[in-house]
Design a protein around this motif. Structure first.
Motif, PDB file in Angstrom:
ATOM      1  N   ARG A   7      25.496 116.286  34.426  1.00 22.22           N
ATOM      2  CA  ARG A   7      26.801 116.865  34.751  1.00 22.22           C
ATOM      3  C   ARG A   7      26.685 118.374  34.841  1.00 22.22           C
ATOM      4  NH1 ARG A   7      31.683 113.978  34.028  1.00 22.22           N
ATOM      5  NH2 ARG A   7      32.631 115.929  34.690  1.00 22.22           N
ATOM      6  N   GLY A   8      27.264 118.930  35.892  1.00 23.49           N
ATOM      7  CA  GLY A   8      27.340 120.375  36.053  1.00 23.49           C
ATOM      8  C   GLY A   8      26.187 121.004  36.803  1.00 23.49           C
ATOM      9  N   GLU A   9      25.144 120.248  37.130  1.00 19.05           N
ATOM     10  CA  GLU A   9      24.018 120.856  37.823  1.00 19.05           C
ATOM     11  C   GLU A   9      24.059 120.565  39.317  1.00 19.05           C
ATOM     12  OE1 GLU A   9      20.010 119.682  36.895  1.00 19.05           O
ATOM     13  OE2 GLU A   9      20.440 117.546  36.991  1.00 19.05           O
TER      14      GLU A   9
ATOM     15  N   ASP B  15      34.903 115.551  40.515  1.00 14.73           N
ATOM     16  CA  ASP B  15      33.883 115.919  39.536  1.00 14.73           C
ATOM     17  C   ASP B  15      32.526 116.099  40.208  1.00 14.73           C
ATOM     18  OD1 ASP B  15      35.608 115.662  37.256  1.00 14.73           O
ATOM     19  OD2 ASP B  15      35.444 113.494  37.452  1.00 14.73           O
TER      20      ASP B  15
ATOM     21  N   GLN C 117      30.623 125.666  42.816  1.00  9.06           N
ATOM     22  CA  GLN C 117      29.935 125.271  41.589  1.00  9.06           C
ATOM     23  C   GLN C 117      30.409 126.119  40.413  1.00  9.06           C
ATOM     24  OE1 GLN C 117      27.815 122.852  41.098  1.00  9.06           O
ATOM     25  NE2 GLN C 117      26.927 123.334  39.124  1.00  9.06           N
ATOM     26  N   GLN C 118      30.533 127.414  40.637  1.00  5.26           N
ATOM     27  CA  GLN C 118      30.913 128.327  39.568  1.00  5.26           C
ATOM     28  C   GLN C 118      32.390 128.223  39.207  1.00  5.26           C
ATOM     29  OE1 GLN C 118      29.621 131.935  41.442  1.00  5.26           O
ATOM     30  NE2 GLN C 118      27.444 131.491  41.144  1.00  5.26           N
ATOM     31  N   GLU C 119      33.245 128.048  40.214  1.00  4.07           N
ATOM     32  CA  GLU C 119      34.686 128.059  39.966  1.00  4.07           C
ATOM     33  C   GLU C 119      35.231 126.698  39.562  1.00  4.07           C
ATOM     34  OE1 GLU C 119      36.757 129.771  43.254  1.00  4.07           O
ATOM     35  OE2 GLU C 119      35.762 131.728  43.060  1.00  4.07           O
TER      36      GLU C 119
ATOM     37  N   HIS D 180      33.125 123.989  38.606  1.00  3.81           N
ATOM     38  CA  HIS D 180      32.202 123.340  37.654  1.00  3.81           C
ATOM     39  C   HIS D 180      31.886 121.911  38.070  1.00  3.81           C
ATOM     40  CE1 HIS D 180      32.986 126.851  35.200  1.00  3.81           C
ATOM     41  NE2 HIS D 180      34.272 126.567  35.198  1.00  3.81           N
TER      42      HIS D 180
ATOM     43  N   THR E 140      29.545 118.841  39.795  1.00  6.41           N
ATOM     44  CA  THR E 140      28.154 118.422  39.898  1.00  6.41           C
ATOM     45  C   THR E 140      27.870 118.190  41.372  1.00  6.41           C
ATOM     46  OG1 THR E 140      28.317 117.337  37.755  1.00  6.41           O
ATOM     47  CG2 THR E 140      26.464 116.689  39.165  1.00  6.41           C
TER      48      THR E 140
END
Length: 270
Positions: A48-50, A179, A206-208, A210, A212
């Motif tokens: 998650r998140g990458e 997501d 991705q930064q704003e 979050h 995947t």
């Protein structure tokens, strides 16, 4: 004549307990079309998140891999897990709910020609959110503004350039506040400057937001810019995965041939 160097052993991408893992896990995924095995026991995990970028030659099954994640294609064997839930066993209603958590940017943007840009971006919201039309329009316009397309909401796709269509497709991909976002060749067919603008948008989202992200691309400049990890698909399996620095510096002969764009090496020619 000296013997050829031994090929590096393939890495182990097996996850012992995917039901306990957040993110995407593919285990032993196999898919055959007309006697040709496109995916052959593929293993891959995405946390998650990458942002994971999938590279590989044309015809290796990169887009097929993306379609399996959201079960647009059914695997012949293997399992696919999303945040601990096995996608391959979800009933129809559960599958539809899972898909709402995904946005997808298609290679050709896949905008509906007869709909305005705003209608394209807000289509998922209109179908699934229960929001009134004015609120759908407001949210669609906000998404267009996020990708630098304010003031084009009432244009038709035919009135936009290729780069603008990609950005509109990206606005649609984020409209449902997913997501996960899947990108199929996001910079293909674009000039280098427009392609880099798309890369910047992927990083921004991705930064704003979050999210995947799983990105399929042949564009190594794009891969090196946006990826947390890069995985190479060859003959139906992930043969290497690592960080951008690891990929840049690897001595794996297939990876080196691909990132250098050489016609000579173990990958050969089709």
């Amino acid at each position: 004549m000296t013997a050829p160097a031994a090929m590096p052993a393939p890495p182990d991408f097996h996850v012992a307990d995917p039901a306990a893992r957040q993110g995407i896990t593919l285990q032993g995924v196999t898919k055959t079309f007309q006697g040709r095995k496109v995916l052959d026991g593929l293993d891959l995990t995405i946390a998650r998140g990458e942002t994971v970028v999938i590279i590989g030659r044309s015809g290796e099954g990169k887009s097929v891999l993306l379609k399996h994640i959201v079960r647009l294609l059914e695997p012949d064997a293997g399992s696919i897990w999303i945040d601990g839930a096995e996608v391959t066993t979800l009933p129809r209603e559960g599958l539809f709910e899972m898909r709402k958590r995904f946005g997808m940017l298609f290679q050709g943007a896949a905008l509906f020609d007869s709909m305005t840009i705003c209608e394209n971006v807000g289509l998922g919201l209109s179908e699934h959110s229960g929001l009134p039309p004015q609120e759908v329009r407001e949210r669609a316009c906000n998404c267009l503004a996020m990708v630098g397309l304010a003031q084009v909401e009432d244009k038709l796709p035919s009135e936009l350039s290729g780069g603008m269509k990609k950005r509109a497709g990206l606005a649609r991909a984020i409209a449902m506040e997913p997501d996960y976002i899947l990108y199929d060749e996001p910079t293909t067919g674009l000039d280098p400057i427009t392609g880099d603008a798309i890369n910047d948008l992927i990083l921004k989202l991705q930064q704003e937001l979050h999210v995947t992200s799983v990105v399929v691309t042949h564009d190594m400049a794009s891969a090196f810019k946006i990826a947390d990890r890069v995985a190479m698909l060859n003959r139906g399996r992930i043969i290497y995965a690592g960080s951008v620095d690891e990929i840049r510096n690897t001595d794996h002969p297939m990876v080196r041939q691909f990132i250098e764009g050489s016609a000579h090496g173990p990958l050969g020619l089709f």
